[in-house]
Design a protein around this motif. Structure first.
Motif, mmCIF file in Angstrom:
data_model
loop_
_atom_site.group_PDB
_atom_site.id
_atom_site.type_symbol
_atom_site.label_atom_id
_atom_site.label_comp_id
_atom_site.label_asym_id
_atom_site.label_seq_id
_atom_site.Cartn_x
_atom_site.Cartn_y
_atom_site.Cartn_z
ATOM 1 N N ASP A 7 0.622 -1.298 0.104
ATOM 2 C CA ASP A 7 0.180 0.056 0.521
ATOM 3 C C ASP A 7 1.575 0.875 -0.218
ATOM 4 O O ASP A 7 2.065 0.916 0.320
ATOM 5 N N ALA A 8 0.541 2.507 0.029
ATOM 6 C CA ALA A 8 1.030 3.599 -0.459
ATOM 7 C C ALA A 8 2.015 3.905 1.375
ATOM 8 O O ALA A 8 2.832 4.286 0.531
ATOM 9 N N GLU A 9 1.605 3.610 2.314
ATOM 10 C CA GLU A 9 2.547 3.646 3.445
ATOM 11 C C GLU A 9 3.991 2.423 3.182
ATOM 12 O O GLU A 9 4.823 3.132 3.433
ATOM 13 N N SER A 10 3.294 1.535 2.971
ATOM 14 C CA SER A 10 4.156 0.589 3.064
ATOM 15 C C SER A 10 5.488 0.838 2.304
ATOM 16 O O SER A 10 6.544 0.674 2.360
ATOM 17 N N GLN A 11 4.540 1.523 0.896
ATOM 18 C CA GLN A 11 5.439 2.179 -0.243
ATOM 19 C C GLN A 11 6.532 3.340 0.411
ATOM 20 O O GLN A 11 8.141 2.958 0.034
ATOM 21 N N LYS A 12 6.068 4.182 1.264
ATOM 22 C CA LYS A 12 6.998 5.391 1.401
ATOM 23 C C LYS A 12 8.089 4.888 2.804
ATOM 24 O O LYS A 12 9.587 5.362 2.374
ATOM 25 N N GLN A 13 7.719 3.639 3.192
ATOM 26 C CA GLN A 13 8.638 3.222 4.021
ATOM 27 C C GLN A 13 9.914 2.362 4.030
ATOM 28 O O GLN A 13 10.819 2.721 3.609
ATOM 29 N N LEU A 14 9.412 1.562 2.571
ATOM 30 C CA LEU A 14 10.088 0.763 1.186
ATOM 31 C C LEU A 14 11.523 2.358 0.758
ATOM 32 O O LEU A 14 12.459 1.642 0.896
ATOM 33 N N PHE A 15 10.386 2.483 0.872
ATOM 34 C CA PHE A 15 11.854 3.857 0.394
ATOM 35 C C PHE A 15 13.239 4.268 0.925
ATOM 36 O O PHE A 15 13.946 4.793 0.950
ATOM 37 N N ILE A 16 12.559 4.837 2.521
ATOM 38 C CA ILE A 16 13.352 4.930 3.897
ATOM 39 C C ILE A 16 14.078 3.620 3.339
ATOM 40 O O ILE A 16 15.687 4.723 4.043
ATOM 41 N N TRP A 17 13.737 2.582 3.740
ATOM 42 C CA TRP A 17 15.302 1.833 3.780
ATOM 43 C C TRP A 17 15.728 1.530 2.833
ATOM 44 O O TRP A 17 16.731 1.479 3.398
ATOM 45 N N LEU A 18 15.032 1.658 1.338
ATOM 46 C CA LEU A 18 15.743 1.095 0.735
ATOM 47 C C LEU A 18 17.145 2.506 0.117
ATOM 48 O O LEU A 18 18.416 2.572 0.019
ATOM 49 N N SER A 19 16.672 4.181 1.348
ATOM 50 C CA SER A 19 17.795 4.886 0.746
ATOM 51 C C SER A 19 18.523 4.709 2.558
ATOM 52 O O SER A 19 19.768 5.113 2.083
ATOM 53 N N LEU A 20 18.197 4.258 3.049
ATOM 54 C CA LEU A 20 18.853 3.952 4.567
ATOM 55 C C LEU A 20 19.673 3.017 4.045
ATOM 56 O O LEU A 20 21.342 2.964 4.428
ATOM 57 N N GLY A 21 19.615 2.160 3.365
ATOM 58 C CA GLY A 21 20.392 0.888 2.845
ATOM 59 C C GLY A 21 21.247 1.338 1.503
ATOM 60 O O GLY A 21 22.928 0.770 1.791
ATOM 61 N N ALA A 22 21.313 2.516 0.699
ATOM 62 C CA ALA A 22 21.736 3.168 -0.366
ATOM 63 C C ALA A 22 23.235 3.821 0.410
ATOM 64 O O ALA A 22 24.408 3.683 0.303
ATOM 65 N N ALA A 23 22.450 4.999 1.479
ATOM 66 C CA ALA A 23 23.449 5.510 2.184
ATOM 67 C C ALA A 23 23.730 4.772 2.860
ATOM 68 O O ALA A 23 25.637 5.293 2.760
ATOM 69 N N SER A 24 23.838 3.628 3.783
ATOM 70 C CA SER A 24 25.034 2.684 4.285
ATOM 71 C C SER A 24 26.003 2.081 3.265
ATOM 72 O O SER A 24 27.307 1.527 4.132
ATOM 73 N N GLY A 25 25.305 1.559 1.681
ATOM 74 C CA GLY A 25 26.730 0.654 0.947
ATOM 75 C C GLY A 25 27.327 2.337 0.917
ATOM 76 O O GLY A 25 28.487 2.108 0.588
ATOM 77 N N ILE A 26 26.885 3.364 0.642
ATOM 78 C CA ILE A 26 28.093 4.044 0.403
ATOM 79 C C ILE A 26 28.832 4.248 1.018
ATOM 80 O O ILE A 26 30.196 4.538 0.720
ATOM 81 N N THR A 27 29.044 4.642 2.399
ATOM 82 C CA THR A 27 29.043 4.737 3.418
ATOM 83 C C THR A 27 30.285 3.791 3.624
ATOM 84 O O THR A 27 32.074 3.832 3.661
ATOM 85 N N LEU A 28 30.088 2.463 3.505
ATOM 86 C CA LEU A 28 30.715 1.490 3.702
ATOM 87 C C LEU A 28 31.638 1.146 2.062
ATOM 88 O O LEU A 28 33.043 1.319 3.008
ATOM 89 N N THR A 29 30.913 1.997 1.470
ATOM 90 C CA THR A 29 32.008 1.715 0.282
ATOM 91 C C THR A 29 33.254 2.600 0.861
ATOM 92 O O THR A 29 34.809 2.526 0.341
ATOM 93 N N LEU A 30 32.959 3.681 0.872
ATOM 94 C CA LEU A 30 34.014 5.033 1.098
ATOM 95 C C LEU A 30 34.690 4.553 2.110
ATOM 96 O O LEU A 30 36.416 5.291 2.165
ATOM 97 N N VAL A 31 34.575 3.825 3.264
ATOM 98 C CA VAL A 31 35.349 3.730 4.305
ATOM 99 C C VAL A 31 36.680 2.607 3.890
ATOM 100 O O VAL A 31 37.859 2.470 4.019
ATOM 101 N N SER A 32 36.068 1.889 3.232
ATOM 102 C CA SER A 32 37.172 0.693 2.260
ATOM 103 C C SER A 32 37.723 1.618 2.147
ATOM 104 O O SER A 32 39.097 0.873 1.582
ATOM 105 N N VAL A 33 37.816 2.791 1.467
ATOM 106 C CA VAL A 33 38.188 2.929 -0.376
ATOM 107 C C VAL A 33 39.418 3.549 0.532
ATOM 108 O O VAL A 33 40.327 3.337 0.348
ATOM 109 N N PHE A 34 38.708 4.523 1.714
ATOM 110 C CA PHE A 34 40.257 5.206 2.237
ATOM 111 C C PHE A 34 40.693 4.627 3.624
ATOM 112 O O PHE A 34 41.767 4.845 3.552
ATOM 113 N N TYR A 35 40.377 3.245 3.429
ATOM 114 C CA TYR A 35 41.262 2.687 3.852
ATOM 115 C C TYR A 35 42.377 2.333 3.813
ATOM 116 O O TYR A 35 43.223 1.098 4.234
#
Length: 144
Positions: A114-142
């Motif tokens: 439903d619409a509310e679950s789609q909004k929540q999924l977008f938030i979780w996808l955004s958190l996942g993308a931010a976490s993945g980018i952060t982890l990648t940048l940390v590993s590159v800098f390491y």
């Protein structure tokens, strides 16, 4: 007698999709070759949840895509006939089948949100993308 107690039953596939949205970029940054494992496990969780709820899954929402994916899997199986290594051809066709079924199951699960679950999924996808980018940048800098 029920297989799953009522307190363990979920009423929607949204929780599985939220975890998938969070974990996929993280796994992609740590072990890119294992990214399909997360999707297959999520599709299996969706199927088990629906089985526990008494639903039978049929790819009715995505019929055109189902036909295209079935044609790809059949083509992979047919090309095994003239393959030099038929076991490799069978393995490739089975991986195509697994990827196709995973895609259809997850697309069906997303289409039922439903619409509310789609909004929540977008938030979780955004958190996942931010976490993945952060982890990648940390590993590159390491490394450098």
């Amino acid at each position: 007698m029920t297989v799953f107690p009522n307190r363990l039953r979920f009423h929607s596939d949204s929780l599985v999709l939220y975890v998938l949205g969070l974990m996929t970029p993280i796994v992609a940054s740590i072990a890119p070759l294992q990214i399909s494992t997360v999707a297959v496990l999520a599709a299996l969780a969706v199927l088990l949840r629906r089985l526990a709820a008494g639903h039978i899954w049929l790819p009715l929402n995505v019929t055109k895509l189902s036909g295209v994916l079935l044609a790809l899997v059949l083509w992979g199986a047919i090309t095994t006939i003239w393959s030099l290594d038929y076991l490799l051809g069978i393995g490739t066709a089975s991986r195509l089948l697994l990827a196709s079924l995973t895609l259809l199951i997850l697309l069906d699960a997303v289409s039922e949100l439903d619409a509310e679950s789609q909004k929540q999924l977008f938030i979780w996808l955004s958190l996942g993308a931010a976490s993945g980018i952060t982890l990648t940048l940390v590993s590159v800098f390491y490394i450098y």
